[in-house]
Design a protein around this motif. Structure first.
Motif, PDB file in Angstrom:
ATOM      1  N   ASN A 139       4.112   8.110  -5.811  1.00 19.39           N
ATOM      2  CA  ASN A 139       3.168   8.488  -6.864  1.00 19.39           C
ATOM      3  C   ASN A 139       2.189   7.339  -7.099  1.00 19.39           C
ATOM      4  N   PRO A 140       0.880   7.578  -6.936  1.00 19.36           N
ATOM      5  CA  PRO A 140      -0.102   6.496  -7.129  1.00 19.36           C
ATOM      6  C   PRO A 140      -0.046   5.842  -8.504  1.00 19.36           C
ATOM      7  N   ARG A 144      -4.654   1.809  -1.383  1.00 19.56           N
ATOM      8  CA  ARG A 144      -4.384   0.505  -1.983  1.00 19.56           C
ATOM      9  C   ARG A 144      -5.102   0.394  -3.317  1.00 19.56           C
ATOM     10  N   GLU A 145      -4.578  -0.479  -4.149  1.00 13.27           N
ATOM     11  CA  GLU A 145      -5.161  -0.703  -5.474  1.00 13.27           C
ATOM     12  C   GLU A 145      -6.033  -1.944  -5.425  1.00 13.27           C
ATOM     13  N   VAL A 203       0.852  -1.187   0.000  1.00 12.48           N
ATOM     14  CA  VAL A 203       0.000   0.000   0.000  1.00 12.48           C
ATOM     15  C   VAL A 203       0.890   1.240   0.000  1.00 12.48           C
ATOM     16  N   LEU A 204       0.308   2.355  -0.438  1.00  6.29           N
ATOM     17  CA  LEU A 204       0.957   3.658  -0.382  1.00  6.29           C
ATOM     18  C   LEU A 204       0.541   4.355   0.902  1.00  6.29           C
ATOM     19  N   LEU A 205       1.532   4.867   1.643  1.00  9.00           N
ATOM     20  CA  LEU A 205       1.257   5.595   2.878  1.00  9.00           C
ATOM     21  C   LEU A 205       1.605   7.063   2.681  1.00  9.00           C
ATOM     22  N   LEU A 206       0.644   7.941   2.964  1.00  9.41           N
ATOM     23  CA  LEU A 206       0.873   9.383   2.953  1.00  9.41           C
ATOM     24  C   LEU A 206       0.730   9.879   4.380  1.00  9.41           C
ATOM     25  N   HIS A 207       1.861  10.148   5.011  1.00 11.32           N
ATOM     26  CA  HIS A 207       1.876  10.577   6.404  1.00 11.32           C
ATOM     27  C   HIS A 207       1.716  12.097   6.445  1.00 11.32           C
ATOM     28  N   THR A 208       0.753  12.595   7.180  1.00 12.03           N
ATOM     29  CA  THR A 208       0.471  14.029   7.227  1.00 12.03           C
ATOM     30  C   THR A 208       0.564  14.539   8.654  1.00 12.03           C
ATOM     31  N   TRP A 209       1.165  15.709   8.815  1.00 12.44           N
ATOM     32  CA  TRP A 209       1.273  16.354  10.116  1.00 12.44           C
ATOM     33  C   TRP A 209       1.421  17.858   9.897  1.00 12.44           C
ATOM     34  N   THR A 210       1.281  18.631  10.963  1.00 15.37           N
ATOM     35  CA  THR A 210       1.373  20.077  10.888  1.00 15.37           C
ATOM     36  C   THR A 210       2.723  20.543  11.407  1.00 15.37           C
ATOM     37  N   SER A 211       3.411  21.363  10.612  1.00 16.49           N
ATOM     38  CA  SER A 211       4.698  21.925  10.990  1.00 16.49           C
ATOM     39  C   SER A 211       4.685  23.415  10.702  1.00 16.49           C
TER      40      SER A 211
END
Length: 513
Positions: free
Chosen positions: A193-194, A89-90, A16-24
């Protein structure tokens, strides 16, 4: 709290592709990595997926910093407030066609539920990888290399320890322990990249390192954002065996094109408590044959690889540049006394012959006391007699990067053939010079590796040159039969065409349009 029943669902691991997001600094940051969906609601990934957030996410940093080796730690609920994962995921609408046009991308949100630092990985990285650099290192890189994260695909990280154990034990029962030379596949999402989701890179297990074999080295190429992607043993029963922990490395300033993979079976055993039978990797037949005929050649501080040509006389073939410091420095050859590198001995070698520096062919002949080569586990390298074909699969065996352990194998293809040179796509690093290029189908040697291509911008491990057996066999055969070194002088070639072929610094020909 009721236990998450989704762990009972038997699903095959998938990338799977993981896109980790947080605030900086009031800005939303995103970092991409890969992971393995191991059941309906759980993803296993590598600790580096949170590397970007540690400077501004104190609770996540505290979790990572306080991990004790071998102890699974549940993440506190407030960590979920700092960052989340988009897990993509695809799903193939028709798995039989496997066409991108017949697939859809499904997205869910996840949070860190648990983490642990693997003591086997930590010890191996500390002991066997000193002097290595991983990608664009930050102050957190080394801390994260032995860390695994378990992500729950729900907005809450709250979970029972028994649930975590059940998830990991289910995964452990699906895993296999690969052997050296086994064909493997790295499945990941390069560059995050998906468009590339679920991309597969194929190679072999080039080497198994460290305590319990916790790290696999593979020549299957992994690109940026592939860290965390699952690695499978290829075949009809495709089974997960590892996880990418580093896709870009260098050693002593040299770019390394091997991918570092965590061997999941011993690594997970540390936290699941499963008393599995000691797993022994089954090496490929090709690796087993080659290991008996390939030796380490040392001359001063330099080392390279060598090929046992004749046990009866103790004759070894290598490259002239490997022993360039002789006779000022003693030559020593390390011979395997048992398979898997459990025992070896070092023998002093005598330099019988070598080509001079300015000649196109880079060849040296060594001899050790024949008593040193009579061990039944050692064998003469068999040489090929048929023509070498462009595109045929081959393997390269030698001692790059790790001269004190068992040899490393790399699989590739013959990319070009001429009567004076064989070019391959195998992975060549420092220390491989003098190693045999062998046919994948038979284990017969078709050439001796000399060098990879270097330019002002760096080196290219997968573009390399070997001397064909057809060039070597005549002079070597006559020398082995008679003991006379005069036939070896035929390798001191002054042919203009051969000189041009091996002059790797010549400018490209000009063209008139």
């Amino acid at each position: 709290m009721p236990e998450d029943r989704s762990v009972d669902e038997e699903t095959q691991p998938e990338s799977v592709l993981l896109l980790h997001t947080w605030t900086s600094r009031r800005t939303r940051e995103v970092a991409a990595s890969s992971g393995a969906l191991i059941s309906k609601n759980w993803v296993l990934t590598h600790g580096s997926s949170v590397e970007g957030c540690l400077a501004t996410c104190p609770k996540t940093l505290k979790l990572i910093s306080n991990l004790e080796s071998g102890h699974l730690v549940l993440a506190k609920e407030e960590i979920a407030e700092e960052s989340t994962f988009r897990v993509i995921r695809e799903e193939l609408k028709n798995p039989e066609t496997n066409l991108e046009e017949e697939s859809a991308l499904l997205e869910r949100e996840g949070v860190i539920a648990a983490a642990w630092r693997c003591p086997l990985l930590k010890d191996t990285l500390d002991d066997d990888f000193r002097g290595w650099k991983v990608g664009n290192e930050t102050r957190y890189t080394k801390k994260l290399l032995p860390v695994f994260l378990l992500i729950k695909l729900e907005k809450t990280a709250d979970v029972e320890p028994s649930t975590i154990q059940k998830v990991l034990r289910n995964l452990s029962r699906k895993m296999v322990y690969p052997g050296r030379g086994s064909l493997v596949e790295v499945e990941s999402t390069p560059f995050g990249n998906p468009v590339f989701i679920g991309s597969v890179g194929v190679g072999v297990v080039s080497k198994i390192l460290g305590s319990k074999g916790s790290i696999l080295l593979t020549d299957a190429i992994a690109y940026p954002s592939s860290v965390g992607g699952p690695v499978y043993v290829s075949g009809a029963n495709r089974s997960i065996c590892g996880m990418v922990i580093a896709s870009s490395t260098s050693y002593d300033g040299e770019r390394v094109d091997f991918t570092l993979v965590a061997n999941l079976s011993p690594c997970l055993r540390q936290v699941t408590g499963l008393d599995l039978a000691d797993e022994q990797s089954v090496d490929s037949r090709l690796y087993d044959l080659a290991e008996r005929s390939v030796v380490v050649v040392r001359c001063g501080s330099d080392w390279g690889s060598g090929i046992l040509l004749c046990k009866e006389t103790g004759t070894i073939l290598t490259c002239s540049h490997v022993v360039k410091k002789a006779p000022g420095r003693r030559i020593r050859v390390t011979l395997r006394r048992s398979l898997r590198g459990r025992s070896s001995s070092s023998a002093v070698a005598r330099l019988v012959y070598r080509t001079t520096y300015n000649k196109p062919y880079d060849v040296a002949i060594l001899r050790v006391d024949p008593e040193e080569t009579q061990d039944p586990l050692l064998r003469n390298m068999n040489t090929a007699s048929g023509p070498v074909l462009r595109g045929e699969p081959v393997a390269l065996v030698g001692f790059p990067l790790f001269p004190s352990t068992e040899p490393t194998i790399s699989r590739g293809y013959v990319s070009r053939v001429s009567w004076c040179m064989v070019q391959t796509s195998c992975c060549v690093q420092s220390g491989t010079s003098g190693g045999p290029v062998i046919r994948w189908s038979t284990g017969e040697m078709i050439g001796m590796m000399v060098s990879n291509v270097r330019s002002d911008s760096g080196l290219y491990p997968h573009l390399n040159m070997a001397i064909p057996v057809s060039v070597l066999s005549g002079p070597l055969g006559r020398y082995l039969k008679t003991g006379d070194t005069d036939p070896l002088k035929l390798l001191e070639c002054d042919d203009a065409i051969i000189r041009r072929a091996w002059d790797l610094h010549q400018p490209p020909p000009s063209a008139k349009l």
